[in-house]
Every structure is written in structure tokens, then in C-alpha cells.
Design a protein around this motif. Structure first.
Motif, PDB file in Angstrom:
ATOM      1  N   PHE A   1       0.817  -1.220   0.000  1.00  0.00           N
ATOM      2  CA  PHE A   1       0.000   0.000   0.000  1.00  0.00           C
ATOM      3  C   PHE A   1       0.850   1.269   0.000  1.00  0.00           C
ATOM      4  O   PHE A   1       0.343   2.354  -0.259  1.00  0.00           O
ATOM      5  CB  PHE A   1      -0.958   0.011   1.196  1.00  0.00           C
ATOM      6  CG  PHE A   1      -2.257  -0.662   0.899  1.00  0.00           C
ATOM      7  CD1 PHE A   1      -3.186  -0.073   0.054  1.00  0.00           C
ATOM      8  CD2 PHE A   1      -2.559  -1.897   1.441  1.00  0.00           C
ATOM      9  CE1 PHE A   1      -4.376  -0.700  -0.242  1.00  0.00           C
ATOM     10  CE2 PHE A   1      -3.756  -2.542   1.148  1.00  0.00           C
ATOM     11  CZ  PHE A   1      -4.669  -1.942   0.309  1.00  0.00           C
TER      12      PHE A   1
ATOM     13  N   ARG B   1      -2.452   2.081  -4.683  1.00  0.00           N
ATOM     14  CA  ARG B   1      -3.589   2.877  -4.191  1.00  0.00           C
ATOM     15  C   ARG B   1      -4.456   3.335  -5.372  1.00  0.00           C
ATOM     16  O   ARG B   1      -5.680   3.250  -5.329  1.00  0.00           O
ATOM     17  CB  ARG B   1      -3.097   4.084  -3.395  1.00  0.00           C
ATOM     18  CG  ARG B   1      -2.311   3.713  -2.142  1.00  0.00           C
ATOM     19  CD  ARG B   1      -2.196   4.895  -1.209  1.00  0.00           C
ATOM     20  NE  ARG B   1      -1.427   6.001  -1.773  1.00  0.00           N
ATOM     21  CZ  ARG B   1      -0.108   6.134  -1.618  1.00  0.00           C
ATOM     22  NH1 ARG B   1       0.577   5.245  -0.937  1.00  0.00           N
ATOM     23  NH2 ARG B   1       0.519   7.167  -2.136  1.00  0.00           N
TER      24      ARG B   1
ATOM     25  N   LEU C   1      -6.510   0.362  -6.705  1.00  0.00           N
ATOM     26  CA  LEU C   1      -7.646  -0.037  -5.878  1.00  0.00           C
ATOM     27  C   LEU C   1      -8.827   0.924  -6.047  1.00  0.00           C
ATOM     28  O   LEU C   1      -9.971   0.488  -6.203  1.00  0.00           O
ATOM     29  CB  LEU C   1      -7.226  -0.111  -4.403  1.00  0.00           C
ATOM     30  CG  LEU C   1      -6.446  -1.375  -4.025  1.00  0.00           C
ATOM     31  CD1 LEU C   1      -5.896  -1.261  -2.624  1.00  0.00           C
ATOM     32  CD2 LEU C   1      -7.324  -2.611  -4.139  1.00  0.00           C
TER      33      LEU C   1
ATOM     34  N   VAL D   1     -12.233  -0.090  -8.011  1.00  0.00           N
ATOM     35  CA  VAL D   1     -13.538  -0.073  -7.326  1.00  0.00           C
ATOM     36  C   VAL D   1     -14.548   0.753  -8.139  1.00  0.00           C
ATOM     37  O   VAL D   1     -15.698   0.327  -8.337  1.00  0.00           O
ATOM     38  CB  VAL D   1     -13.382   0.504  -5.896  1.00  0.00           C
ATOM     39  CG1 VAL D   1     -14.718   0.907  -5.309  1.00  0.00           C
ATOM     40  CG2 VAL D   1     -12.721  -0.529  -5.000  1.00  0.00           C
TER      41      VAL D   1
ATOM     42  N   LEU E   1     -11.996  -5.757  -5.513  1.00  0.00           N
ATOM     43  CA  LEU E   1     -11.023  -5.511  -4.439  1.00  0.00           C
ATOM     44  C   LEU E   1     -10.242  -6.779  -4.103  1.00  0.00           C
ATOM     45  O   LEU E   1      -9.007  -6.767  -4.046  1.00  0.00           O
ATOM     46  CB  LEU E   1     -11.755  -5.025  -3.185  1.00  0.00           C
ATOM     47  CG  LEU E   1     -11.989  -3.524  -3.058  1.00  0.00           C
ATOM     48  CD1 LEU E   1     -12.795  -3.204  -1.813  1.00  0.00           C
ATOM     49  CD2 LEU E   1     -10.664  -2.772  -3.016  1.00  0.00           C
TER      50      LEU E   1
ATOM     51  N   ILE F   1      -7.872  -7.732  -7.030  1.00  0.00           N
ATOM     52  CA  ILE F   1      -6.663  -6.902  -7.144  1.00  0.00           C
ATOM     53  C   ILE F   1      -5.679  -7.257  -6.021  1.00  0.00           C
ATOM     54  O   ILE F   1      -4.477  -7.422  -6.254  1.00  0.00           O
ATOM     55  CB  ILE F   1      -7.011  -5.393  -7.099  1.00  0.00           C
ATOM     56  CG1 ILE F   1      -7.825  -4.999  -8.323  1.00  0.00           C
ATOM     57  CG2 ILE F   1      -5.747  -4.539  -7.048  1.00  0.00           C
ATOM     58  CD1 ILE F   1      -8.374  -3.579  -8.292  1.00  0.00           C
ATOM     59  N   LEU F   2      -6.222  -7.407  -4.790  1.00  0.00           N
ATOM     60  CA  LEU F   2      -5.339  -7.720  -3.659  1.00  0.00           C
ATOM     61  C   LEU F   2      -4.675  -9.083  -3.833  1.00  0.00           C
ATOM     62  O   LEU F   2      -3.473  -9.237  -3.596  1.00  0.00           O
ATOM     63  CB  LEU F   2      -6.136  -7.675  -2.341  1.00  0.00           C
ATOM     64  CG  LEU F   2      -6.575  -6.285  -1.894  1.00  0.00           C
ATOM     65  CD1 LEU F   2      -7.409  -6.352  -0.630  1.00  0.00           C
ATOM     66  CD2 LEU F   2      -5.364  -5.376  -1.668  1.00  0.00           C
TER      67      LEU F   2
END
Lengths: 281, 146
Positions: free
Chosen positions: A9, A15, A18, A22, A241, A244-245
């Protein structure tokens, strides 16, 4: 794992990815319900191939920021597709298929004939499957994606009732004074915008999954337009989310990871729907 | 529902503004380069992250000049201008795209110490810029292997 996430992060591009991911997921899911109900699930696929063709042209003429050109060409094709569907002999799936494969072939041909990059197959692969596109956005692209996503969400918010009536019964909507053709045209333009945005997230071949899976998942459990739309938006955002994570944690391709999470959600919702129906029976 | 949506959108925009407002630096790049210290360790990142970070290094090199970078990848060579250029190449998760950074080993290394093509190596060096004619290139200088 949390320590690793904390480290990741600290990278600005994570960032950006994300937040933009979204927003794109939200927009695609909102209109996904309309597309599925209107039996237009594959329009997204066709338009994404058009966007690929436009991207090839942008690459050939060496544009620094290709998004405006890609957006313009895709919107024009969306409008033409809609008009062609109404006024000529080539209708529906045939028109979509024609534009889809035509744009894909011309795009690839142009990229081969006027290749500027030394890694042509890599560029094509990245555009088609969106391996890391969302993680390599420039600040301008991030802002453009953000602004367009907000425009799409606001359009849906303020024309919710019109979209609802045009989606379910176009004839009735027309009879009650709604300009169905105008709204259909606007929906086509908005879909084109979503497609161009979603290409950054999942690549042009996987866009349909981003549009239809959340809507189909929500339809397994909920029945009203509003509840399906809200559930679809939540499912889409959560899946994007998680996808991507997972992809940044485990080094998997972003686009296909998001779609895999969407498929998992669809299976879970199908099971939930089946259990609910059994309990009610 | 409109209210809820509006609030959500405002929150997302605020987050976007906050995310874009920061200087494009990573946590590692904030510290100045020190002797024997690695500023950007790409070997601890996942392949997706490594590819994206190297892409950013190549696209926005100004943010990385003078930083000590450690990276792992396969070796590729390019011949030209009377010398051989060595690069450390990393592939993305789909293995169809690759990014690479040229490296120049420390003077203490002999020409025969350079690794062979395709060999997997870990290189640590200082990210630097050089010119050849009017073209600008970036490379890791004073690099060490392992």
C-alpha cells in the motif's frame, strides 16, 4: 500477509489501482443488470474489441494519451451498433459479431504492419488480458477514469427510473411518454465509456465477465430490480477488491484473478439461491 | 438510495484525491541512498508488483535517480557501439510482457564475470542516467551480483 499488504500500500500505483478498480467495478455492475435483462450481454464483448482496434490505431499514430481516441471510436461504434440493429438487415448478434471480429482483426493487423514496439505480442497480450494495466496507469489516466466513473454513476443515479422502465418494457415506456430511443442511445454511450474504462482493469477479452457476472450472481438470490442492482454493485466492488489484492499478493494476472473471484461469487450465490428456494418450498 | 450513492461517490473521490495528491514515491524511495543500503528491494515483491514497479521506474525515471535498487531476473544482452549491454529482465504475471533495466558491474568485476544470457541473477546497483548521442538511457551502475 498484513505486513506485506502494508508494504504494497505504500506504492502509489497500488492505491490508484484499488480506487480506480472499485469505481470501474461499480459502474460496470450498475449497467450490467440492464444489459443482462435486455439480452445485450455480448455488446460489451463487441465494443471491447472495437476499443482494442482503436487502441491499435492510437499506437500506430503514436498517441501519448490514447484514451480520448479509444473512447470516441467506441462511443461512435456503440451508437452505430444500436442504429444498425434498428434500421438495417444486419441485426442483433450478427452486427455485434461482425463489428467484434472485424475490429479485432484490423487492430491486430495494424499493430503488426506498423509495429512501434519491440514487444508486439506482449502489447497485444497485455491489452487483451489486462495483465497489469490497472497497476501502470498514469496520474492523468487515474483522474480520467475517476471522472468518467463518477459521470456514469451519476447518470445511473438520476435516470434510475427511466433506465428501469426502458429495461423492463420498452413499449410500455414509450406509451407512457418516455423517449425510449434516446435512453437506449444514452445507455449505449455509457456502456461504451464503461468498456473503455474496464479495459484497464481486466483487458478487452474479459470485460463481459466484469459486466455480467455480478448481475447474474445477484439474480440468483434477489428478484427486484433495485435489490439486484444494489447486490450486483456490492458483489462487483468486493470481487474487484479481492481480485486486485490477491493478484498483487500472489503475483497473478489482475484481470483473470478478478474474473476468477467473480466466478467464485457466482457459484456461491447460486448455492445460496438454491438453499433459499429449498427452505421456502 | 440516491443519498447513499452520493455519499459513497464523494468518499471515493476524496480517496482518489488523497491517493493522487501524494508525491509519487514509494516508502522505500523516501530515504536517501546510503552506502551498502538498498532503497528499493524488488526481490521481496510479488511478480505483479515487480513488473509494475519496474514499469514505473522506466516511465518515471526521475523519481528513482540515485536510489540503490536490488532486483532479480534473467539476463539479456544487446550488442552495439563496440560493447555489449547487459540487462536484468523481469516478466509480468502472464509472462507475455517484460521490462528490463540495463546494469553495469563495478570496476572490480572482470568482463568474464558477467553472467550468461538467460541466467537468473540478483543485481544491486544505483539507478542512473546516461546519454548516447541525443538519446537518454537508464541503467544500474556500480552493480554487484548476488
Amino acid at each position: 500477509m498484513l505486513e506485506k499488504l502494508g508494504l504494497y500500500f505504500s506504492f502509489p500505483f497500488v492505491r490508484y489501482a484499488l480506487i480506480v478498480g472499485v469505481l470501474i467495478a461499480l459502474c460496470s455492475s450498475l449497467f450490467g443488470v440492464t444489459l443482462v435483462l435486455k439480452r445485450f450481454s455480448f455488446i460489451g464483448d463487441g465494443l471491447s474489441h472495437v476499443a482494442f482496434g482503436a487502441m491499435a490505431i492510437a499506437a500506430v499514430i503514436n498517441l501519448t494519451n490514447e484514451m480520448p481516441l479509444v473512447l470516441a471510436v467506441t462511443v461512435v461504434c456503440a451508437v452505430l451498433l444500436l442504429r444498425t440493429g434498428q434500421n438495417t438487415k444486419i441485426k442483433g448478434d450478427a452486427a455485434v459479431a461482425m463489428i467484434s471480429v472485424g475490429a479485432l482483426a484490423i487492430g491486430y493487423l495494424l499493430m503488426n504492419l506498423f509495429a512501434k514496439s519491440s514487444n508486439l505480442s506482449g502489447d497485444v497480450c497485455s491489452t487483451l488480458f489486462g495483465s497489469t494495466s490497472i497497476l501502470t496507469l498514469t496520474k492523468t489516466e487515474v483522474w480520467l477514469c475517476g471522472a468518467l466513473s463518477v459521470v456514469v454513476a451519476i447518470f445511473f443515479l438520476f435516470f434510475y427510473h427511466k433506465i428501469f422502465s426502458v429495461t423492463f418494457d420498452e413499449d410500455f415506456a414509450r406509451a407512457t411518454g418516455t423517449k425510449a430511443q434516446v435512453y437506449n442511445l444514452l445507455i449505449a454511450v455509457i456502456i461504451a465509456v464503461i468498456i473503455v474504462l474496464a479495459m484497464n482493469l481486466v483487458g478487452s477479452l474479459l470485460i463481459s465477465a466484469l459486466v455480467i457476472f455480478p448481475a447474474l450472481s445477484a439474480m440468483r438470490v434477489f428478484k427486484s430490480f433495485r435489490s439486484v442492482t444494489v447486490c450486483s454493485a456490492i458483489v462487483s466492488v468486493v470481487c474487484a477488491l479481492i481480485g486486485i489484492l490477491l493478484s498483487i499478493l500472489y503475483g497473478t494476472p489482475v484481470g483473470s484473478t478478478i474474473v476468477a473471484v467473480d466466478i467464485t461469487a457466482f457459484i456461491l450465490f447460486t448455492l445460496c439461491g438454491w438453499l433459499l428456494r429449498r427452505r421456502l418450498a | 438510495m440516491k443519498k447513499l450513492f452520493s455519499v459513497w461517490l464523494i468518499v471515493m473521490l476524496a480517496l482518489l484525491t488523497a491517493a493522487c495528491g501524494k508525491v509519487a514515491e514509494t516508502a522505500e524511495t523516501k530515504k536517501p541512498a546510503e552506502a551498502g543500503k538498498t532503497d528499493i528491494d524488488l526481490t521481496v515483491l510479488s511478480s505483479t508488483m515487480v513488473y509494475s514497479e519496474v514499469y514505473n521506474m522506466v516511465s518515471n525515471p526521475e523519481n528513482y535517480l540515485g536510489k540503490t535498487v536490488k532486483m532479480s531476473g534473467s539476463v539479456a544482452t544487446f550488442d552495439g557501439e563496440g560493447r555489449t549491454y547487459y540487462a536484468c529482465i523481469i516478466a509480468d504475471a502472464t509472462a507475455c510482457c517484460s521490462q528490463g533495466i540495463e546494469f553495469l558491474l563495478k570496476d572490480s568485476y572482470r568482463p568474464e564475470d558477467y553472467p550468461g544470457v538467460g541466467e537468473t541473477v540478483t543485481v544491486t546497483g544505483v539507478f542512473d542516467r546516461y546519454y548516447e548521442g541525443e538519446e537518454v538511457y537508464y541503467q544500474l551502475i556500480d552493480s554487484v551480483l548476488g
